[in-house]
Design a protein around this motif. Structure first.
Motif, PDB file in Angstrom:
ATOM      1  N   THR A   1       0.837  -1.206   0.000  1.00  0.00           N
ATOM      2  CA  THR A   1       0.000   0.000   0.000  1.00  0.00           C
ATOM      3  C   THR A   1       0.865   1.246   0.000  1.00  0.00           C
ATOM      4  O   THR A   1       1.773   1.365   0.824  1.00  0.00           O
ATOM      5  CB  THR A   1      -0.912   0.019   1.237  1.00  0.00           C
ATOM      6  OG1 THR A   1      -1.661  -1.197   1.284  1.00  0.00           O
ATOM      7  CG2 THR A   1      -1.880   1.191   1.179  1.00  0.00           C
ATOM      8  N   GLN A   2       0.567   2.149  -0.921  1.00  0.00           N
ATOM      9  CA  GLN A   2       1.331   3.393  -0.998  1.00  0.00           C
ATOM     10  C   GLN A   2       0.405   4.595  -0.830  1.00  0.00           C
ATOM     11  O   GLN A   2      -0.703   4.619  -1.359  1.00  0.00           O
ATOM     12  CB  GLN A   2       2.032   3.504  -2.351  1.00  0.00           C
ATOM     13  CG  GLN A   2       3.121   2.482  -2.546  1.00  0.00           C
ATOM     14  CD  GLN A   2       3.898   2.715  -3.835  1.00  0.00           C
ATOM     15  OE1 GLN A   2       3.877   1.886  -4.748  1.00  0.00           O
ATOM     16  NE2 GLN A   2       4.599   3.847  -3.915  1.00  0.00           N
ATOM     17  N   THR A   3       0.896   5.567  -0.078  1.00  0.00           N
ATOM     18  CA  THR A   3       0.162   6.824   0.092  1.00  0.00           C
ATOM     19  C   THR A   3       1.118   7.994   0.024  1.00  0.00           C
ATOM     20  O   THR A   3       2.304   7.861   0.379  1.00  0.00           O
ATOM     21  CB  THR A   3      -0.565   6.869   1.460  1.00  0.00           C
ATOM     22  OG1 THR A   3       0.407   6.684   2.502  1.00  0.00           O
ATOM     23  CG2 THR A   3      -1.645   5.821   1.544  1.00  0.00           C
ATOM     24  N   PRO A   4       0.666   9.154  -0.477  1.00  0.00           N
ATOM     25  CA  PRO A   4      -0.614   9.335  -1.161  1.00  0.00           C
ATOM     26  C   PRO A   4      -0.557   8.778  -2.583  1.00  0.00           C
ATOM     27  O   PRO A   4       0.524   8.475  -3.089  1.00  0.00           O
ATOM     28  CB  PRO A   4      -0.752  10.862  -1.173  1.00  0.00           C
ATOM     29  CG  PRO A   4       0.656  11.362  -1.236  1.00  0.00           C
ATOM     30  CD  PRO A   4       1.474  10.386  -0.426  1.00  0.00           C
ATOM     31  N   ARG A   5      -1.665   8.629  -3.225  1.00  0.00           N
ATOM     32  CA  ARG A   5      -1.676   8.123  -4.590  1.00  0.00           C
ATOM     33  C   ARG A   5      -1.315   9.215  -5.598  1.00  0.00           C
ATOM     34  O   ARG A   5      -0.638   8.948  -6.590  1.00  0.00           O
ATOM     35  CB  ARG A   5      -3.047   7.546  -4.945  1.00  0.00           C
ATOM     36  CG  ARG A   5      -3.409   6.270  -4.202  1.00  0.00           C
ATOM     37  CD  ARG A   5      -2.535   5.077  -4.596  1.00  0.00           C
ATOM     38  NE  ARG A   5      -2.228   4.997  -6.010  1.00  0.00           N
ATOM     39  CZ  ARG A   5      -3.060   4.549  -6.931  1.00  0.00           C
ATOM     40  NH1 ARG A   5      -4.254   4.151  -6.605  1.00  0.00           N
ATOM     41  NH2 ARG A   5      -2.682   4.504  -8.211  1.00  0.00           N
TER      42      ARG A   5
ATOM     43  N   SER B   1       4.903   7.328   1.410  1.00  0.00           N
ATOM     44  CA  SER B   1       4.869   6.240   2.375  1.00  0.00           C
ATOM     45  C   SER B   1       4.519   4.913   1.718  1.00  0.00           C
ATOM     46  O   SER B   1       3.782   4.869   0.727  1.00  0.00           O
ATOM     47  CB  SER B   1       3.832   6.573   3.461  1.00  0.00           C
ATOM     48  OG  SER B   1       3.781   5.542   4.417  1.00  0.00           O
ATOM     49  N   CYS B   2       5.047   3.849   2.287  1.00  0.00           N
ATOM     50  CA  CYS B   2       4.813   2.506   1.750  1.00  0.00           C
ATOM     51  C   CYS B   2       4.641   1.517   2.893  1.00  0.00           C
ATOM     52  O   CYS B   2       5.499   1.424   3.784  1.00  0.00           O
ATOM     53  CB  CYS B   2       5.995   2.090   0.874  1.00  0.00           C
ATOM     54  SG  CYS B   2       5.949   0.369   0.324  1.00  0.00           S
TER      55      CYS B   2
ATOM     56  N   SER C   1       2.794   6.100  -6.295  1.00  0.00           N
ATOM     57  CA  SER C   1       2.410   7.476  -5.963  1.00  0.00           C
ATOM     58  C   SER C   1       2.796   8.359  -7.142  1.00  0.00           C
ATOM     59  O   SER C   1       3.969   8.391  -7.533  1.00  0.00           O
ATOM     60  CB  SER C   1       3.160   7.961  -4.706  1.00  0.00           C
ATOM     61  OG  SER C   1       2.736   7.277  -3.564  1.00  0.00           O
TER      62      SER C   1
END
Lengths: 112, 110
Positions: free
Chosen positions: A5-9, A22-23, A107
């Protein structure tokens, strides 16, 4: 199992600013790597972390940095953003002993 | 230096025709070779790796060390095979230091 999951997209930044991505790896995976993908240069390896230590590093300037936390989550930071830093930044994780990497959705960073 | 080349940016074939996506590499040592695929609106995912010697979705790839090639083949292409295909090399003794080729977009026409 949840995937990487990565943020932000998506995000837009101005030249000179800095950004943190972030990951969260797959549960149980301790190795996290980062890649930059651009139309001109394709997929390029940035760095890899394992057990909170940088294990491999690609050929990027020092403005690109990363870290990994005790829960294996990782962040990458780009300081003093340039227009050329606009790219898709991909995070990948792998389990111990395995050389297969699993990618997040990435991202999308746009620098204006 | 490690390098992966994929000579075709775009490859178009008709459904049912054979397909071969070319990959050549340069590496002084014994690399591991992989094919990754990205379908429309999906994340990059592993298709196959040379050490597994398996067939995934009808695709196979053989590592030819003499020609430093790892071409991806499928005897009968399907429309759902349309995607972006990346050849990748891992030469580190450990870790995830992958070198990717530029990718080939495969378009399977009906």
């Amino acid at each position: 199992k949840a995937g990487v999951t990565q943020t932000p997209r998506y995000l837009i930044k101005t030249r000179g600013q800095q950004v943190t991505l972030s990951c969260s790896p797959i549960s149980g995976h301790r190795s996290v790597s980062w890649y930059q993908q651009t139309p001109g240069q394709g997929l390029q390896f940035l760095f890899e972390y394992f057990s909170e230590t940088q294990r491999n590093k690609g050929n990027f300037p020092g403005r690109f940095s990363g870290r990994q936390f005790s829960n294996s989550r990782s962040e990458m930071n780009v300081s003093t953003l340039e227009l050329g830093d606009s790219a898709l930044y991909l995070c990948a994780s792998s389990g111990q002993g395995g050389n297969t990497i699993y990618f997040g959705e990435g991202s999308w960073l746009t620098v204006v | 230096a490690q390098r992966v080349t994929q000579p075709e940016k775009l490859l178009s074939v008709f459904k049912g025709a054979p397909v071969e996506l070319k990959c050549n590499y340069s590496y002084s040592g014994s690399p591991e070779l992989f094919w990754y695929v990205q379908y429309s609106r999906q994340r990059l995912q592993l298709l196959l790796r040379h050490i597994s010697r398996e067939s995934i979705k009808g695709f196979t790839a053989d590592l030819n060390k003499g020609e430093t090639s790892f071409h991806l083949k499928k005897p009968f292409a399907q429309e759902e095979d349309s995607a972006m295909y990346y050849c990748a090399l891992s030469g580190a003794n450990y870790g995830q230091n992958f070198v990717f080729g530029p990718g080939t977009r495969l378009s399977v026409l009906p």
